[in-house]
Design an enzyme around this catalytic site. Sequence first.
Site, PDB file in Angstrom:
ATOM      1  N   GLU D  79      -8.308 -15.858  17.463  1.00 45.68           N
ATOM      2  CA  GLU D  79      -8.014 -14.799  17.103  1.00 45.68           C
ATOM      3  C   GLU D  79      -7.662 -14.000  16.334  1.00 45.68           C
ATOM      4  O   GLU D  79      -7.388 -14.674  15.475  1.00 45.68           O
ATOM      5  CB  GLU D  79      -6.231 -14.979  18.709  1.00 45.68           C
ATOM      6  CG  GLU D  79      -6.460 -16.200  19.656  1.00 45.68           C
ATOM      7  CD  GLU D  79      -7.132 -15.158  21.503  1.00 45.68           C
ATOM      8  OE1 GLU D  79      -7.642 -13.387  20.757  1.00 45.68           O
ATOM      9  OE2 GLU D  79      -7.703 -15.351  22.274  1.00 45.68           O
ATOM     10  N   ARG D  89      -0.709 -10.746  33.865  1.00 44.24           N
ATOM     11  CA  ARG D  89      -1.597 -10.340  35.252  1.00 44.24           C
ATOM     12  C   ARG D  89      -1.094 -11.845  35.929  1.00 44.24           C
ATOM     13  O   ARG D  89      -1.446 -11.141  37.494  1.00 44.24           O
ATOM     14  CB  ARG D  89      -2.763 -11.093  34.545  1.00 44.24           C
ATOM     15  CG  ARG D  89      -3.839 -11.085  35.259  1.00 44.24           C
ATOM     16  CD  ARG D  89      -4.669 -11.741  35.145  1.00 44.24           C
ATOM     17  NE  ARG D  89      -4.406 -13.363  34.517  1.00 44.24           N
ATOM     18  CZ  ARG D  89      -4.666 -14.393  34.694  1.00 44.24           C
ATOM     19  NH1 ARG D  89      -4.976 -14.470  36.503  1.00 44.24           N
ATOM     20  NH2 ARG D  89      -4.050 -15.715  34.200  1.00 44.24           N
ATOM     21  N   CYS D 142       0.842 -15.960  25.797  1.00 44.36           N
ATOM     22  CA  CYS D 142      -0.017 -16.679  24.479  1.00 44.36           C
ATOM     23  C   CYS D 142       0.331 -15.945  23.560  1.00 44.36           C
ATOM     24  O   CYS D 142       0.581 -15.687  22.528  1.00 44.36           O
ATOM     25  CB  CYS D 142      -1.742 -17.199  24.533  1.00 44.36           C
ATOM     26  SG  CYS D 142      -1.571 -18.728  25.799  1.00 44.36           S
ATOM     27  N   HIS D 166      -7.321 -20.269  21.110  1.00 40.97           N
ATOM     28  CA  HIS D 166      -7.201 -19.520  22.722  1.00 40.97           C
ATOM     29  C   HIS D 166      -8.918 -21.104  22.814  1.00 40.97           C
ATOM     30  O   HIS D 166      -9.551 -21.371  22.307  1.00 40.97           O
ATOM     31  CB  HIS D 166      -7.331 -19.128  23.069  1.00 40.97           C
ATOM     32  CG  HIS D 166      -6.577 -18.143  24.026  1.00 40.97           C
ATOM     33  ND1 HIS D 166      -6.466 -17.070  23.396  1.00 40.97           N
ATOM     34  CD2 HIS D 166      -6.302 -18.859  24.888  1.00 40.97           C
ATOM     35  CE1 HIS D 166      -5.554 -16.849  24.869  1.00 40.97           C
ATOM     36  NE2 HIS D 166      -5.170 -17.696  24.948  1.00 40.97           N
TER      37      HIS D 166
END
Lengths: 205, 205, 205, 205
Positions: D79, D89, D142, D166
């Site tokens: 990232e 979400r 995250c 990730h």
Amino acid sequence: MKHWLITGFEPFDGSHVNPSAQIVTALSQSIFPEHFHGLILPVNAKTAPAILVENLQQIRPQAVLCLGEAAGRTAISIERVAINLMDFRIPDNAGEQVTDQPIAPDGPTAYFSRLPVRKIRDGLLAEGVPAELSYSAGAYLCNQVFYTLMHFLATHNMDIPAGFIHVPSLPEQAARRTSLTPSMSMELQIEAIRKVIEIVETENP
Amino acid sequence: MKHWLITGFEPFDGSHVNPSAQIVTALSQSIFPEHFHGLILPVNAKTAPAILVENLQQIRPQAVLCLGEAAGRTAISIERVAINLMDFRIPDNAGEQVTDQPIAPDGPTAYFSRLPVRKIRDGLLAEGVPAELSYSAGAYLCNQVFYTLMHFLATHNMDIPAGFIHVPSLPEQAARRTSLTPSMSMELQIEAIRKVIEIVETENP
Amino acid sequence: MKHWLITGFEPFDGSHVNPSAQIVTALSQSIFPEHFHGLILPVNAKTAPAILVENLQQIRPQAVLCLGEAAGRTAISIERVAINLMDFRIPDNAGEQVTDQPIAPDGPTAYFSRLPVRKIRDGLLAEGVPAELSYSAGAYLCNQVFYTLMHFLATHNMDIPAGFIHVPSLPEQAARRTSLTPSMSMELQIEAIRKVIEIVETENP
Amino acid sequence: MKHWLITGFEPFDGSHVNPSAQIVTALSQSIFPEHFHGLILPVNAKTAPAILVENLQQIRPQAVLCLGEAAGRTAISIERVAINLMDFRIPDNAGEQVTDQPIAPDGPTAYFSRLPVRKIRDGLLAEGVPAELSYSAGAYLCNQVFYTLMHFLATHNMDIPAGFIHVPSLPEQAARRTSLTPSMSMELQIEAIRKVIEIVETENP
């Protein structure tokens, strides 16, 4: 109604058209000409930001919407954030491929969109237009123009609604590619961007 | 021009519309009514094949095109082969979920389409319509109807052009789903199927 | 335990390895050598079927498993059906790209796998191995070898378990590609194929 | 060698395991214990940042690597940027689903990773490990932990290498899901993170 600057890009990456440019052309021919400034930007990392800034200075718009094509996306993608990074996956139309460079060496890491992004997403879905919120506008020209726009507004005390939206490829573009690409008709793309403008006007009277 | 039987399906899997049915309705209202027999089939493993066969017997069409929706596909998918297998991923609209059963216990393993599939694919692409050849119509109702059609023709000496085409979801369907789904406008889907009919007429005069 | 013929393919499409060949080599070095005949087939539409048939005739195996790589798949794909069609997306290793040709001009349209495909799928999932049933082995060499195998058995009264399984690319292959490709480690692929053999032995004692 | 703090997350979203936690456990058991502080964070928007900050204060690490699972990704995703936004979400493990809230109300819009992200990507690819640079860590836990980490370092004058990676799901997780998910073996994930540590040590001696 506000004075709008709406930008699109010329074709790139081997394509002969760009839906973002077609939307700008269609809107400029069909709606509210006295309130509308359309601009087709080159896919050129050197000149595109300069042309955008020049137009922002001359036009002094009351709202700005920049558009770009995102091949592979299925929906109108309302971008939430512009990052201070150029990391081109492919060269621009001048053949330059910038990697790991900041857009504004002294600028902040990122800017959030100044559009009512969730209201736009929900408004489009309610009209039956596939739409999504996106956390990344990539690191190519689209993000560069988005960041340049937000950085100019922030450093020039222009407190106006402004942001970036990615649109899918057109069916005719998908038909020319060897791998399967999702697409959206120009009619629906135009309807979507008209709806975006309407929502911004309602939210920022 | 030939007498055509063109079928679509009613909505299923929680959707309120089915583009394949809308195409049939649109074509029946707008084109060549004297040559066109439209039929909307239920998403019902028991009744759909019986209704199709009944219509084939009564109408004795000179060309048959069955249509179905394939959520997740980006292009007009011209199916090449129907297999003698029911293996439903979800229940049909009557709540039946058939697994690992033949459609015709004494039938052959598969039938190829009797449409000029490559000419159709190339003709659609040339018009700017995303299109692909597909090697699998799945193992749900679409494949069942496709196999039933081809098996009936083969066992009744009907040497006519016939086949199956999967169409993408509509934008309004994609807008209602939680995960991103590619879509194609009804206008383009209708244009595509009109073009398919034209190509079949040209290839099978 | 049965006498097994297990085949894989040599590398193709610019890759330097092929997981299907590595599985064959690994199994031949590590397990039941007296019951195991391994064979690496060329990616050559002319010679691959002939070499397979020659080995079937000489070895007279009691079970046959053909393996191939399917770049882009995430799971062990147990193929259900082989179709009588060659429609190569890319040329084979001899530079030949066959389009719209039957594999066996007088053969049937398709053959189903003679493996206990659902038991294999469920058995792999129960062991934590990603697995799926597939309705299409494509129309390249993999499908050609699969069809050739089933056609030979059908026309030579060899009533033995036989079929085709597609395996994902290896991580090292995915790391060399410019677009993101799913992969599966060789360790897990070998474990999966060992499990497949075990399930077939149990189901066909 | 530096003193490292390496964090993972507990399982979430119905899964029984989390590869990021398994990596932390494996590294803490097998390598350089005197240099390694492992930490498994809860998937809890309230407590996770507090626990991270507490550990940063107590341990005063010389390098920090936070890990999380990204279901659906095929590669080790390095990232590049953490954004000041929570837009969950799905609910966290405490049932809270935060929408459109900043992580730090007075913090900047975003932070770039302080890891040598391109060197890490290139180093992993050279070892045959699928890897990619990512412009978005999402807007769930995250990203929240990543932003919290970078914000703490920036506001506490800790000039150390730090960032977020990730990792894909594990094969056993993919095997339990109804839709096909790419995966990567724990062995390769551990090898990848060891390589990341080695590259950071080399680049930041």
